[in-house]
Design a protein around this motif. Structure first.
Motif, mmCIF file in Angstrom:
data_model
loop_
_atom_site.group_PDB
_atom_site.id
_atom_site.type_symbol
_atom_site.label_atom_id
_atom_site.label_comp_id
_atom_site.label_asym_id
_atom_site.label_seq_id
_atom_site.Cartn_x
_atom_site.Cartn_y
_atom_site.Cartn_z
ATOM 1 N N THR A 112 0.833 -1.205 0.000
ATOM 2 C CA THR A 112 0.000 0.000 0.000
ATOM 3 C C THR A 112 0.864 1.250 0.000
ATOM 4 N N ALA A 113 0.368 2.275 -0.676
ATOM 5 C CA ALA A 113 1.072 3.556 -0.756
ATOM 6 C C ALA A 113 0.047 4.669 -0.900
ATOM 7 N N ARG A 114 0.489 5.873 -0.628
ATOM 8 C CA ARG A 114 -0.351 7.067 -0.820
ATOM 9 C C ARG A 114 0.478 8.082 -1.593
ATOM 10 N N TRP A 115 -0.173 8.728 -2.573
ATOM 11 C CA TRP A 115 0.448 9.794 -3.359
ATOM 12 C C TRP A 115 -0.403 11.042 -3.195
ATOM 13 N N GLU A 116 0.273 12.190 -3.062
ATOM 14 C CA GLU A 116 -0.419 13.468 -2.952
ATOM 15 C C GLU A 116 0.235 14.479 -3.880
ATOM 16 N N GLN A 117 -0.582 15.377 -4.407
ATOM 17 C CA GLN A 117 -0.088 16.478 -5.237
ATOM 18 C C GLN A 117 -0.573 17.797 -4.651
ATOM 19 N N GLU A 118 0.347 18.768 -4.597
ATOM 20 C CA GLU A 118 0.024 20.123 -4.154
ATOM 21 C C GLU A 118 0.501 21.106 -5.201
ATOM 22 N N PHE A 119 -0.208 22.231 -5.327
ATOM 23 C CA PHE A 119 0.200 23.345 -6.176
ATOM 24 C C PHE A 119 0.461 24.564 -5.304
ATOM 25 N N SER A 120 1.411 25.368 -5.751
ATOM 26 C CA SER A 120 1.623 26.690 -5.176
ATOM 27 C C SER A 120 1.643 27.690 -6.320
ATOM 28 N N ALA A 121 0.812 28.724 -6.218
ATOM 29 C CA ALA A 121 0.780 29.779 -7.235
ATOM 30 C C ALA A 121 1.515 31.020 -6.755
ATOM 31 N N ASP A 122 2.165 30.943 -5.584
ATOM 32 C CA ASP A 122 2.856 32.113 -5.023
ATOM 33 C C ASP A 122 4.308 31.793 -4.651
ATOM 34 N N ASP A 123 4.985 31.082 -5.550
ATOM 35 C CA ASP A 123 6.398 30.746 -5.369
ATOM 36 C C ASP A 123 6.688 29.959 -4.097
ATOM 37 N N GLY A 124 5.757 29.106 -3.703
ATOM 38 C CA GLY A 124 5.999 28.206 -2.586
ATOM 39 C C GLY A 124 5.683 28.754 -1.212
#
Length: 143
Positions: A112-124
Motif C-alpha cells: 500500500t502507498a499514498r500519493w499526494e499532489q500540491e500546487f503553489s501559485a505564489d512561489d511556494g
C-alpha cells in the motif's frame, strides 16, 4: 485505487472534492531504476501514463506525467526518497498560470502507498493539496 481530486484547484470558490475510481498497471524498467504505469479512470473516460526514472549520477528520481486529454509529456518533478517518504518538486502551468508542484509518496506497507499532489501559485509560500491516491497492489508481475 482510491483517487480524490479537487474539482477547481487554485479557485476562489469552495473546495469540492470528487472521488474517481482508477486502475493502474505498473511495469518495472532498468532492473529497478525506473518504472512506467498506465492509469485508467473509467468514469472520466481518460488515461494517464507515469514514467519514473532514477538518475544514478545524482541519486534522484524524475517523475513524468502524460494525460490522454493533452497527449503531451508534462515537465518532470524531481526528488528522492528517505525512509518511507518521497518528496518531488517541479514547475508547470495549471489553467494557464505558472505553478510550483509538489508530489509526496508515502509507503504505508508492503502493498500500500499514498500519493499526494500540491500546487503553489505564489512561489511556494502557500500550498494547496489538490489530488490524492491511495494505492493497493492487487497482483504481481508473473503471478
Amino acid at each position: 485505487m482510491a483517487d480524490r481530486r479537487l474539482t477547481a484547484p487554485l479557485g476562489p470558490g469552495p473546495h469540492v472534492w470528487a472521488e474517481v475510481p482508477g486502475h493502474a498497471v505498473v511495469r518495472p524498467l532498468f532492473e529497478g531504476a525506473g518504472n512506467i504505469d498506465e492509469i485508467t479512470f473509467p468514469t472520466l473516460g481518460r488515461q494517464g501514463v507515469t514514467l519514473r526514472l532514477f538518475d544514478r549520477g545524482t541519486g534522484s528520481w524524475s517523475i513524468h506525467w502524460s494525460d490522454s486529454r493533452s497527449g503531451r509529456l508534462d515537465p518532470p518533478v524531481t526528488g528522492a526518497f528517505a525512509d518511507d517518504r518521497g518528496d518531488f518538486h517541479g514547475e508547470d502551468t495549471y489553467d494557464g498560470r505558472p505553478v510550483r508542484v509538489h508530489f509526496t509518496w508515502y509507503r504505508l506497507g508492503p502493498d500500500t502507498a499514498r500519493w499526494e499532489q500540491e500546487f503553489s501559485a505564489d512561489d511556494g509560500r502557500t500550498w494547496e493539496l489538490n489530488w490524492t491516491m491511495d494505492l493497493t497492489r492487487t497482483g504481481r508481475a508473473g503471478a
